[in-house]
Design a protein around this motif. Sequence first.
Motif, PDB file in Angstrom:
ATOM      1  N   LYS A  83     -25.886  15.684  -5.983  1.00  0.00           N
ATOM      2  CA  LYS A  83     -24.648  15.202  -5.381  1.00  0.00           C
ATOM      3  C   LYS A  83     -23.478  16.106  -5.758  1.00  0.00           C
ATOM      4  CE  LYS A  83     -26.025  10.320  -5.494  1.00  0.00           C
ATOM      5  NZ  LYS A  83     -25.734   8.995  -6.077  1.00  0.00           N
ATOM      6  N   GLN A  84     -23.447  16.519  -7.028  1.00  0.00           N
ATOM      7  CA  GLN A  84     -22.364  17.395  -7.477  1.00  0.00           C
ATOM      8  C   GLN A  84     -22.431  18.746  -6.778  1.00  0.00           C
ATOM      9  OE1 GLN A  84     -19.970  16.177  -9.425  1.00  0.00           O
ATOM     10  NE2 GLN A  84     -18.828  18.082  -9.150  1.00  0.00           N
ATOM     11  N   ASP A  85     -23.651  19.242  -6.550  1.00  0.00           N
ATOM     12  CA  ASP A  85     -23.807  20.498  -5.803  1.00  0.00           C
ATOM     13  C   ASP A  85     -23.242  20.367  -4.392  1.00  0.00           C
ATOM     14  OD1 ASP A  85     -25.007  22.061  -7.769  1.00  0.00           O
ATOM     15  OD2 ASP A  85     -27.026  21.396  -7.283  1.00  0.00           O
ATOM     16  N   LEU A  86     -23.453  19.210  -3.773  1.00  0.00           N
ATOM     17  CA  LEU A  86     -22.920  18.982  -2.427  1.00  0.00           C
ATOM     18  C   LEU A  86     -21.397  18.924  -2.451  1.00  0.00           C
ATOM     19  CD1 LEU A  86     -25.452  16.332  -1.071  1.00  0.00           C
ATOM     20  CD2 LEU A  86     -24.994  18.564  -0.063  1.00  0.00           C
ATOM     21  N   ILE A  87     -20.848  18.244  -3.445  1.00  0.00           N
ATOM     22  CA  ILE A  87     -19.395  18.122  -3.562  1.00  0.00           C
ATOM     23  C   ILE A  87     -18.757  19.501  -3.750  1.00  0.00           C
ATOM     24  CG2 ILE A  87     -17.536  17.277  -5.068  1.00  0.00           C
ATOM     25  CD1 ILE A  87     -19.301  14.801  -5.590  1.00  0.00           C
ATOM     26  N   GLU A  88     -19.394  20.343  -4.567  1.00  0.00           N
ATOM     27  CA  GLU A  88     -18.835  21.659  -4.877  1.00  0.00           C
ATOM     28  C   GLU A  88     -19.204  22.705  -3.837  1.00  0.00           C
ATOM     29  OE1 GLU A  88     -20.224  22.484  -8.795  1.00  0.00           O
ATOM     30  OE2 GLU A  88     -18.981  20.933  -9.743  1.00  0.00           O
ATOM     31  N   GLY A  89     -20.061  22.332  -2.874  1.00  0.00           N
ATOM     32  CA  GLY A  89     -20.432  23.269  -1.824  1.00  0.00           C
ATOM     33  C   GLY A  89     -21.520  24.247  -2.213  1.00  0.00           C
ATOM     34  N   ASN A  90     -22.194  24.000  -3.340  1.00  0.00           N
ATOM     35  CA  ASN A  90     -23.286  24.885  -3.756  1.00  0.00           C
ATOM     36  C   ASN A  90     -24.503  24.719  -2.846  1.00  0.00           C
ATOM     37  OD1 ASN A  90     -21.739  25.747  -5.961  1.00  0.00           O
ATOM     38  ND2 ASN A  90     -22.469  24.049  -7.226  1.00  0.00           N
ATOM     39  N   LEU A  91     -24.717  23.506  -2.362  1.00  0.00           N
ATOM     40  CA  LEU A  91     -25.805  23.200  -1.440  1.00  0.00           C
ATOM     41  C   LEU A  91     -25.209  22.609  -0.168  1.00  0.00           C
ATOM     42  CD1 LEU A  91     -28.484  21.509  -3.754  1.00  0.00           C
ATOM     43  CD2 LEU A  91     -28.495  23.863  -2.905  1.00  0.00           C
ATOM     44  N   SER A  92     -25.868  22.847   0.955  1.00  0.00           N
ATOM     45  CA  SER A  92     -25.441  22.245   2.213  1.00  0.00           C
ATOM     46  C   SER A  92     -26.136  20.906   2.402  1.00  0.00           C
ATOM     47  CB  SER A  92     -25.780  23.164   3.385  1.00  0.00           C
ATOM     48  OG  SER A  92     -27.191  23.183   3.597  1.00  0.00           O
ATOM     49  N   GLU A  93     -25.660  20.155   3.365  1.00  0.00           N
ATOM     50  CA  GLU A  93     -26.296  18.876   3.681  1.00  0.00           C
ATOM     51  C   GLU A  93     -27.744  19.094   4.117  1.00  0.00           C
ATOM     52  OE1 GLU A  93     -25.739  15.239   6.886  1.00  0.00           O
ATOM     53  OE2 GLU A  93     -23.990  16.434   6.302  1.00  0.00           O
ATOM     54  N   GLY A  94     -28.016  20.200   4.822  1.00  0.00           N
ATOM     55  CA  GLY A  94     -29.380  20.513   5.234  1.00  0.00           C
ATOM     56  C   GLY A  94     -30.303  20.727   4.053  1.00  0.00           C
ATOM     57  N   HIS A  95     -29.822  21.454   3.024  1.00  0.00           N
ATOM     58  CA  HIS A  95     -30.609  21.632   1.802  1.00  0.00           C
ATOM     59  C   HIS A  95     -30.918  20.274   1.166  1.00  0.00           C
ATOM     60  CE1 HIS A  95     -28.787  25.808   1.791  1.00  0.00           C
ATOM     61  NE2 HIS A  95     -30.057  26.075   1.556  1.00  0.00           N
ATOM     62  N   ALA A  96     -29.894  19.433   1.085  1.00  0.00           N
ATOM     63  CA  ALA A  96     -30.052  18.140   0.429  1.00  0.00           C
ATOM     64  C   ALA A  96     -31.056  17.258   1.172  1.00  0.00           C
ATOM     65  CB  ALA A  96     -28.703  17.431   0.325  1.00  0.00           C
ATOM     66  N   ARG A  97     -31.010  17.282   2.493  1.00  0.00           N
ATOM     67  CA  ARG A  97     -31.958  16.473   3.261  1.00  0.00           C
ATOM     68  C   ARG A  97     -33.395  16.930   3.017  1.00  0.00           C
ATOM     69  NH1 ARG A  97     -29.254  15.490   9.244  1.00  0.00           N
ATOM     70  NH2 ARG A  97     -27.399  14.370   8.538  1.00  0.00           N
ATOM     71  N   SER A  98     -33.581  18.238   2.857  1.00  0.00           N
ATOM     72  CA  SER A  98     -34.919  18.745   2.548  1.00  0.00           C
ATOM     73  C   SER A  98     -35.401  18.192   1.213  1.00  0.00           C
ATOM     74  CB  SER A  98     -34.903  20.281   2.501  1.00  0.00           C
ATOM     75  OG  SER A  98     -34.511  20.828   3.737  1.00  0.00           O
ATOM     76  N   LEU A  99     -34.515  18.151   0.232  1.00  0.00           N
ATOM     77  CA  LEU A  99     -34.883  17.680  -1.105  1.00  0.00           C
ATOM     78  C   LEU A  99     -35.142  16.179  -1.152  1.00  0.00           C
ATOM     79  CD1 LEU A  99     -32.361  19.803  -3.197  1.00  0.00           C
ATOM     80  CD2 LEU A  99     -34.814  20.173  -2.973  1.00  0.00           C
ATOM     81  N   LEU A 100     -34.639  15.456  -0.150  1.00  0.00           N
ATOM     82  CA  LEU A 100     -34.866  14.010  -0.120  1.00  0.00           C
ATOM     83  C   LEU A 100     -36.348  13.653  -0.048  1.00  0.00           C
ATOM     84  CD1 LEU A 100     -32.001  12.715   2.188  1.00  0.00           C
ATOM     85  CD2 LEU A 100     -32.536  11.849  -0.098  1.00  0.00           C
ATOM     86  N   ARG A 101     -37.156  14.543   0.460  1.00  0.00           N
ATOM     87  CA  ARG A 101     -38.599  14.279   0.536  1.00  0.00           C
ATOM     88  C   ARG A 101     -39.217  14.198  -0.852  1.00  0.00           C
ATOM     89  NH1 ARG A 101     -41.496  18.244   4.632  1.00  0.00           N
ATOM     90  NH2 ARG A 101     -43.141  16.692   4.283  1.00  0.00           N
ATOM     91  N   LEU A 102     -38.474  14.668  -1.863  1.00  0.00           N
ATOM     92  CA  LEU A 102     -38.952  14.621  -3.242  1.00  0.00           C
ATOM     93  C   LEU A 102     -38.124  13.649  -4.078  1.00  0.00           C
ATOM     94  CD1 LEU A 102     -39.223  18.488  -3.705  1.00  0.00           C
ATOM     95  CD2 LEU A 102     -41.128  16.926  -3.312  1.00  0.00           C
ATOM     96  N   ALA A 103     -37.510  12.681  -3.418  1.00  0.00           N
ATOM     97  CA  ALA A 103     -36.523  11.819  -4.090  1.00  0.00           C
ATOM     98  C   ALA A 103     -37.076  11.081  -5.295  1.00  0.00           C
ATOM     99  CB  ALA A 103     -35.945  10.813  -3.091  1.00  0.00           C
ATOM    100  N   ASP A 104     -38.385  10.849  -5.342  1.00  0.00           N
ATOM    101  CA  ASP A 104     -38.971  10.132  -6.475  1.00  0.00           C
ATOM    102  C   ASP A 104     -39.464  11.074  -7.568  1.00  0.00           C
ATOM    103  OD1 ASP A 104     -40.973  11.219  -4.980  1.00  0.00           O
ATOM    104  OD2 ASP A 104     -42.329   9.505  -5.130  1.00  0.00           O
TER     105      ASP A 104
END
Length: 290
Positions: free
Chosen positions: A171-192
């Motif tokens: 979340k902090q990476d998203l806030i700071e712009g280090n990761l894009s929303e697209g990157h984050a959505r990809s990582l959601l598949r590993l949320a657990d």
Amino acid sequence: MTKNKGLGQGVGVLFGDDSEEELYFECNVENITANKHQPRNHFGEQDLAELADSIKEHGILQPLVVRRNPKKGGTYELIAGERRFRASKMLGMPTVPVIVKDVADENTLLELALIENIQRTDLNPIEEAEAYHSLISKFNYTQEEASVKLGKSRSSVANILRLLNLPDFIKQDLIEGNLSEGHARSLLRLADNIAAIKEIRDQVLSKKLSVRQTEMLVRKYLHKPATQTLKKSEDRQEIPDSYCSTLTNQLTNKLHSKVTILQNGSRGKIEIEYYSLDDLERVIGLVVKE
């Protein structure tokens, strides 16, 4: 005092087509206070500076929306226009154009503030997701109802809300712009699997991977043999520092004693300090009770 005929699309979306009938005038900046329900937490200094330069050259093209302060006559509280308000103060402008809305109910003020900010394009993905969540939880909206209110598709609302399931360091990476929303959505598949998210996220940042490359990396990880994935997680991975800090704070607040988590790969130990025999009995009582 005059009335304005062109208040901009944002105001029209919020309040309908009768906004030109509201009071419009130049208000002293010192008589305006920020909206206590402002959902945006991050105001980039560079973005504000650029907005200030634009206002300096072209003026404020869309007035701020305010309501009368019910606790102090002659003063006003912002409903919409926080960035314009801050940029104007940076410039030292004595007055700003405002329209006054008759909003007395705090719930209505909160709803308008949330909707106005969500409709802007400069929220980071986490601020947007938290605003969606606040709108849904505080007003008991379904995702379908929220999507209608916001003029967005239900799927886009659902996808944004899913970002809140990510660990704090992402979340902090998203806030700071280090990761894009697209990157984050990809990582959601590993949320657990926080360890896997941390491993892939580090690769994305160090190698400057695209969203497509990140998706391929996630798929590759998910298709590893179960024993290989488990072995790597057990033998090499520690929980991320940000998550470890969160757990430490939770234990410290619960036990009212200093707590330290010491990691060694996937193993480790928890140290709890006590300051007297009575304090030891208190701590043990809390742990045993839980």
